[in-house]
Enzyme design. Structure first.
Site, PDB file in Angstrom:
ATOM      1  N   GLU A  47       0.858  -1.206   0.000  1.00  0.00           N
ATOM      2  CA  GLU A  47       0.000   0.000   0.000  1.00  0.00           C
ATOM      3  C   GLU A  47       0.887   1.247   0.000  1.00  0.00           C
ATOM      4  OE1 GLU A  47      -1.537   0.825   3.933  1.00  0.00           O
ATOM      5  OE2 GLU A  47      -3.313   1.855   3.160  1.00  0.00           O
ATOM      6  N   ASN A 110      -6.723   6.429  -1.656  1.00  0.00           N
ATOM      7  CA  ASN A 110      -5.678   5.448  -1.377  1.00  0.00           C
ATOM      8  C   ASN A 110      -5.978   4.277  -2.317  1.00  0.00           C
ATOM      9  OD1 ASN A 110      -4.006   3.489  -0.307  1.00  0.00           O
ATOM     10  ND2 ASN A 110      -4.382   4.059   1.815  1.00  0.00           N
ATOM     11  N   LYS A 127      -9.324   2.235  -1.823  1.00  0.00           N
ATOM     12  CA  LYS A 127      -9.545   1.705  -0.464  1.00  0.00           C
ATOM     13  C   LYS A 127     -10.885   2.178   0.101  1.00  0.00           C
ATOM     14  CE  LYS A 127      -7.024   1.653   3.992  1.00  0.00           C
ATOM     15  NZ  LYS A 127      -5.711   1.990   4.590  1.00  0.00           N
ATOM     16  N   GLU A 146      -5.594   9.202   7.640  1.00  0.00           N
ATOM     17  CA  GLU A 146      -6.161   8.723   6.366  1.00  0.00           C
ATOM     18  C   GLU A 146      -7.524   9.333   6.091  1.00  0.00           C
ATOM     19  OE1 GLU A 146      -5.680   4.855   4.691  1.00  0.00           O
ATOM     20  OE2 GLU A 146      -4.493   4.221   6.402  1.00  0.00           O
ATOM     21  N   CYS A 172      -5.079  -2.675   2.907  1.00  0.00           N
ATOM     22  CA  CYS A 172      -4.773  -2.593   4.329  1.00  0.00           C
ATOM     23  C   CYS A 172      -5.974  -2.807   5.239  1.00  0.00           C
ATOM     24  CB  CYS A 172      -4.053  -1.288   4.647  1.00  0.00           C
ATOM     25  SG  CYS A 172      -3.258  -1.388   6.267  1.00  0.00           S
ATOM     26  N   ASN A 197       0.267  -0.886   5.480  1.00  0.00           N
ATOM     27  CA  ASN A 197       1.215  -0.170   6.354  1.00  0.00           C
ATOM     28  C   ASN A 197       0.589  -0.256   7.735  1.00  0.00           C
ATOM     29  OD1 ASN A 197       3.285   1.975   4.769  1.00  0.00           O
ATOM     30  ND2 ASN A 197       1.511   1.352   3.563  1.00  0.00           N
TER      31      ASN A 197
END
Ligand code: CDV
Length: 310
Positions: A47, A110, A127, A146, A172, A197
């Site tokens: 990611e 993302n 994402k 995020e 993720c 991550n």
């Protein structure tokens, strides 16, 4: 009959804040070449694989924030990765921060892409489950912004016919949600690719730190087994800008067994010959089409219902 896809999980060690995209791509090209030597058809990168994981710190200036994003994929710095992969005849998965203009509006996601052996894009995913917070948390040793820097993915979980099977992507935190796997499985996924991550410390819940590795594996092993799919999950690992992140990049069979796992917190490639017919065997065992009792589940709640006290 077997359908073998040899897959390399290309774990990344930390990326320095000032490290250039070109330097990171050069590291990835070295991993591609090693993967080629080991007979890989497909290599999976993490990611946000091209830079340090910038949601770990506060960025106020918009131009400074935008500089962490890719406006084109491939762009000038990532084109060499596409070129080398096509030259070697290897497909790849790459996570990256995506900046796009849609409907006259700047949007940030993302994202991850799946690229075929010919260097052409097959799939693109944004994402869906964004962890963290929007506001600055001064008491935390690092941020998790995020929800501030990205929009929630605006497209459903999707699968693509590729590499002789059916492939899906999660990013993720998506891996911690059972829906992510099931929605992909209902679209036939035999192979799910995941970059991550993952810090080994949650500032708001430090008592859970000792369980970080266990829960990372738990959700993916059960996700693989319950949904009859291979999972290839790849970390950006090690201490990056003061944030310690787990490794344990893993290749997990549809049986739920981990068949390969990294041992370091640096750049490390693990390889496994994945037989997609193993997925088919578990799909036949569960027979989602006939054995899911959706007519008996009752109305599906969209929110956790408040249960009245006894
Ligand atoms: N990048 C992530 O989504 N990380 C989350 C952490 C913050 C819990 C994860 O689920 O691993």
């Amino acid at each position: 009959m077997s359908r073998i896809v040899t897959i390399g999980a290309a774990q990344s060690g930390p990326i320095l804040r000032e490290e250039s995209r070109s330097a990171v791509v050069e590291r990835q090209i070295q991993q591609l070449r090693e993967a080629h030597r080991q007979g890989c058809d497909l290599v999976v990168f993490p990611e946000v694989a091209l830079t340090a994981f910038f949601p770990h710190w506060w960025i106020e200036d918009e131009a400074e924030l935008d500089a962490w994003f890719e406006r084109e994929m491939p762009g000038p710095e990532t084109q060499p990765l596409f070129d080398e992969a096509a030259r070697l005849g290897i497909g790849f998965h790459l996570g990256y921060a995506e900046l796009t203009f849609e409907g006259g509006k700047k949007r940030r996601f993302n994202s991850a892409i799946l690229v075929g052996k010919d260097g052409q894009k097959i799939g693109h995913f944004r994402k869906i489950h964004l962890p963290g917070h929007v506001e600055y948390r001064p008491d935390n040793p690092f941020q998790n912004l995020e929800k501030r820097y990205f929009e929630f993915g605006d497209r459903p979980f999707e699968t693509w016919r590729a590499f002789g099977g059916v492939v899906g992507i999660q990013i993720c935190n998506d891996r911690r949600w059972s829906e992510s796997y099931r929605l992909l499985a209902l679209k036939g996924a035999e192979l799910v690719l995941i970059g991550y991550n993952t810090p080994d410390h949650i500032p708001e819940h430090p008592h859970m730190d000792r369980l970080t590795n266990f829960q990372h594996q738990l959700c993916m092993q059960s996700g693989a087994y319950q949904n009859a799919c291979w999972i290839v999950a790849v970390a950006k690992a090690g201490i990056e800008e003061g944030v310690s992140m787990i490794g344990l990049s893993s290749i997990i069979a549809p049986s739920g067994e981990i068949v390969a796992q990294t041992k370091t917190l640096g750049d490390e490639l693990i390889v496994h010959a994945c037989d997609l017919d193993d997925s088919k065997a578990y799909q036949e065992l569960f027979e989602f089409g006939t054995n899911r009792r959706i007519q008996h589940y009752g109305p599906i709640a969209t929110q956790a219902a408040a249960v009245p006290p006894p």
